[in-house]
Design an enzyme around this catalytic site. Sequence first.
Site, PDB file in Angstrom:
ATOM      1  N   ASN A 239     -17.330  25.556   8.811  1.00 33.72           N
ATOM      2  CA  ASN A 239     -17.128  26.327  10.049  1.00 33.72           C
ATOM      3  C   ASN A 239     -15.662  26.660  10.341  1.00 33.72           C
ATOM      4  OD1 ASN A 239     -16.855  23.578  10.453  1.00 33.72           O
ATOM      5  ND2 ASN A 239     -17.575  23.638  12.555  1.00 33.72           N
ATOM      6  N   GLU A 336     -15.251  12.829  10.218  1.00 30.49           N
ATOM      7  CA  GLU A 336     -15.339  13.751  11.365  1.00 30.49           C
ATOM      8  C   GLU A 336     -16.719  14.380  11.294  1.00 30.49           C
ATOM      9  OE1 GLU A 336     -13.325  14.203  13.767  1.00 30.49           O
ATOM     10  OE2 GLU A 336     -11.442  13.337  13.069  1.00 30.49           O
ATOM     11  N   CYS A 370     -18.417  21.709  15.921  1.00 32.87           N
ATOM     12  CA  CYS A 370     -18.893  20.329  16.033  1.00 32.87           C
ATOM     13  C   CYS A 370     -18.818  19.788  17.454  1.00 32.87           C
ATOM     14  CB  CYS A 370     -18.078  19.443  15.109  1.00 32.87           C
ATOM     15  SG  CYS A 370     -16.305  19.659  15.355  1.00 32.87           S
ATOM     16  N   GLU A 549      -8.157  12.663  13.734  1.00 34.48           N
ATOM     17  CA  GLU A 549      -7.244  13.639  13.137  1.00 34.48           C
ATOM     18  C   GLU A 549      -6.316  14.125  14.245  1.00 34.48           C
ATOM     19  OE1 GLU A 549      -9.958  16.386  11.058  1.00 34.48           O
ATOM     20  OE2 GLU A 549      -9.533  15.218   9.256  1.00 34.48           O
TER      21      GLU A 549
HETATM   22  P1  NAD Z   1     -22.494  18.857   5.143  1.00 31.03           P
HETATM   23  O1  NAD Z   1     -22.484  17.403   5.461  1.00 31.03           O
HETATM   24  O2  NAD Z   1     -23.744  19.450   4.655  1.00 31.03           O
HETATM   25  O3  NAD Z   1     -21.389  19.189   4.024  1.00 31.03           O
HETATM   26  C1  NAD Z   1     -20.037  18.858   4.213  1.00 31.03           C
HETATM   27  C2  NAD Z   1     -19.361  18.740   2.855  1.00 31.03           C
HETATM   28  O4  NAD Z   1     -19.861  17.616   2.156  1.00 31.03           O
HETATM   29  C3  NAD Z   1     -19.567  19.940   1.934  1.00 31.03           C
HETATM   30  O5  NAD Z   1     -18.347  20.246   1.319  1.00 31.03           O
HETATM   31  C4  NAD Z   1     -20.566  19.417   0.931  1.00 31.03           C
HETATM   32  O6  NAD Z   1     -20.507  20.053  -0.319  1.00 31.03           O
HETATM   33  C5  NAD Z   1     -20.142  17.969   0.810  1.00 31.03           C
HETATM   34  N1  NAD Z   1     -21.136  17.028   0.298  1.00 31.03           N
HETATM   35  C6  NAD Z   1     -22.479  17.151   0.265  1.00 31.03           C
HETATM   36  N2  NAD Z   1     -23.037  16.036  -0.265  1.00 31.03           N
HETATM   37  C7  NAD Z   1     -22.017  15.196  -0.571  1.00 31.03           C
HETATM   38  C8  NAD Z   1     -21.942  13.884  -1.125  1.00 31.03           C
HETATM   39  N3  NAD Z   1     -23.027  13.200  -1.468  1.00 31.03           N
HETATM   40  N4  NAD Z   1     -20.732  13.323  -1.273  1.00 31.03           N
HETATM   41  C9  NAD Z   1     -19.613  13.975  -0.897  1.00 31.03           C
HETATM   42  N5  NAD Z   1     -19.614  15.221  -0.377  1.00 31.03           N
HETATM   43  C10 NAD Z   1     -20.805  15.816  -0.214  1.00 31.03           C
HETATM   44  O7  NAD Z   1     -21.974  19.581   6.449  1.00 31.03           O
HETATM   45  P2  NAD Z   1     -21.824  21.147   6.707  1.00 31.03           P
HETATM   46  O8  NAD Z   1     -23.173  21.740   6.865  1.00 31.03           O
HETATM   47  O9  NAD Z   1     -20.898  21.716   5.711  1.00 31.03           O
HETATM   48  O10 NAD Z   1     -21.059  21.157   8.108  1.00 31.03           O
HETATM   49  C11 NAD Z   1     -21.705  21.083   9.342  1.00 31.03           C
HETATM   50  C12 NAD Z   1     -21.552  19.715   9.939  1.00 31.03           C
HETATM   51  O11 NAD Z   1     -20.169  19.363   9.987  1.00 31.03           O
HETATM   52  C13 NAD Z   1     -22.027  19.671  11.374  1.00 31.03           C
HETATM   53  O12 NAD Z   1     -22.759  18.491  11.581  1.00 31.03           O
HETATM   54  C14 NAD Z   1     -20.738  19.645  12.182  1.00 31.03           C
HETATM   55  O13 NAD Z   1     -20.864  19.065  13.444  1.00 31.03           O
HETATM   56  C15 NAD Z   1     -19.849  18.869  11.278  1.00 31.03           C
HETATM   57  N6  NAD Z   1     -18.428  19.140  11.567  1.00 31.03           N
HETATM   58  C16 NAD Z   1     -17.694  18.156  12.180  1.00 31.03           C
HETATM   59  C17 NAD Z   1     -16.364  18.387  12.534  1.00 31.03           C
HETATM   60  C18 NAD Z   1     -15.519  17.341  13.209  1.00 31.03           C
HETATM   61  O14 NAD Z   1     -14.306  17.476  13.242  1.00 31.03           O
HETATM   62  N7  NAD Z   1     -16.107  16.284  13.775  1.00 31.03           N
HETATM   63  C19 NAD Z   1     -15.789  19.623  12.242  1.00 31.03           C
HETATM   64  C20 NAD Z   1     -16.563  20.592  11.606  1.00 31.03           C
HETATM   65  C21 NAD Z   1     -17.889  20.331  11.288  1.00 31.03           C
END
Ligand code: NAD
Length: 579
Positions: A239, A336, A370, A549
């Site tokens: 995002n 995060e 998020c 962060e």
């Molecule tokens: P996701 O968990 O599906 O993927 C995040 C990342 O993890 C991707 O790069 C993915 O390829 C990688 N990944 C997948 N499986 C993995 C594994 N087994 N080991 C290591 N890496 C792996 O999340 P998303 O759909 O990309 O993002 C949306 C989510 O992120 C939402 O829940 C949102 O709230 C959260 N988010 C949180 C923050 C924050 O600062 N708290 C900021 C942005 C997004």
Amino acid sequence: MSEGKKYNQRYRTIWEKDNRFKGWLQPVEGDKTQARCRVCGTTLKAHLRSIIGHNDGKKHKKNMTSSRYPPVMASGLSCRVFCRGITLTVTGPWNYVAGKRCDPIDSLGFMKVTEPATGQVMCEVPISGPTEVDRAVASAKNVFSTWSKLSGRERGQKLLEAGRIIRENLENISSLEVRDTGKPIWEARVDIASCADALEYYGGLAPAIVGQYVPLNGGSFAMVQREPLGVIGGIGAWNFPMQTCVWKAAPALACGNTFVYKPSQFTPITAVTLSEVLTQAGVPPGVFNVIQGEGEAGAKLCEHPDVAKLSFTGSVSTGTKVMAAGAKGIKSVTLELGGKSPIIIFEDADMKNAVKATLMANFLSQGQVCSNGTRVFVHRSIASEFIKQLVGATEKLKIGDPFAEDTTVGATIHEDHAKKVLSYIASARKEGATILCGGERVMQQGKLAGGWYLSPSVIGNCQDHMKVVKEEVFGSVASVLEFDSEEEVVKRANDTDFGLAGAVFTKDIQRGHRVANAIEAGMVWINTFNLYPTEIPFGGYKHSGIGRENGLTVVDYFTQTRTVYVEMGDVDCGPLYQD
Ligand code: NAD
């Protein structure tokens, strides 16, 4: 004037007058119309030819007028900022290891990356295999001793320069972010400017990342040295692609660590842009590396024995896996994760500000934020007026081409995600809530027809137990919930496993602080929402994460201390030793 002459005049004007090229071009002897790059020797003429074609008036004109091309292309220049190494088109290679764009040495296939705005495949990116992950980590490990031994001031200067380069290229990089994410251009500009903010903040802070001198009994003392951890493995969500990466990399590098980053498979572009910016700013090859891939590449990075710390942004379910991988190597982990944050609006709140904040808390980046305040708690006495104003403002949002200046709602990241968001609307309806506006796909014309554009939705008659109220939707869906008392709303606001953010709207200063202090979340706003300047820490309570962060506190997450105790007298071991 002949086409050729016009052409000559055009690039002469460019190299002589365009400030972006000052200092980078030198005249070619015997040809007043021509200039050559001081670094690589390529002529500007050659760059121009490759893009617009010599004497091809039609194509030239098209490039100049198209709003989809960044200004640097619109002005007829090369798609790279001339020899300054920043790629401004969606072209590979997509990995960045040891200071260069490169293809992975082993690959598990290709990811077809869709441009959200059009729904069309924008690029095919090779998926890094395990040997490539090893190579990137080795590259970061090799340069660690050099980078960590630089003074903080030297490291900081490079980060400050990177911030400057980002500002200089703000428009072009923002355009890349729009192509990656589908978010409106004005939002992308804010995100990219925030990347410069973070690089400048940690660049400025780097010389001040120092240890402590602790005087002890009898003139003895201790030195608490602050040391970097080593190679950091960063993994990001889709995002805020560049911002997520910078929020990790800027403090990590300032503290003397080196970095390997895996962007989300949906948004591979701007982490590589950042690599190029850092290299151009003088950060040595290998200090910052990018590997592309899906979960498997991320998992391999997390498991890697030479990675000292994991810094992850993404969903709770993946965060759980990252933490488990970290546990195996006793690695420090920053997570995060997601949220389902409350925004609490009391009866004395400034109504207009509350409405504006609710828009910010729900509809920025197509709701894919998020920290969004998706549980909108409104005091019953003002609920009907608030809902009327909120629905009115929501219906005015302009959905469409993210490159259009007046667009306020762009495209959802991809079809599957859009369908997931729509399924939450359907479930809300089924559970008895009322869809007050939006919640539908809005078809676009022409090249945007394949994009998934959803109308932002306000849902009324919501109950705490509903799926749309309990789960993170990660889309433009605001659930309005009514309440009667402060005690009741605080209890309901905290009745969630998430704890990323929250907000309270009131003119009563005591109540504002009381409620803010009672919200179980890492970030709470009073009378605003979704602002996170670099200076303040951001992160979650409960399932929303571990660690923080931004701000000064992040230095503790990217360093460890070594305490050296210096004895200035004789060893005193009590009765253990007899002369
Ligand atoms: P996701 O968990 O599906 O993927 C995040 C990342 O993890 C991707 O790069 C993915 O390829 C990688 N990944 C997948 N499986 C993995 C594994 N087994 N080991 C290591 N890496 C792996 O999340 P998303 O759909 O990309 O993002 C949306 C989510 O992120 C939402 O829940 C949102 O709230 C959260 N988010 C949180 C923050 C924050 O600062 N708290 C900021 C942005 C997004």
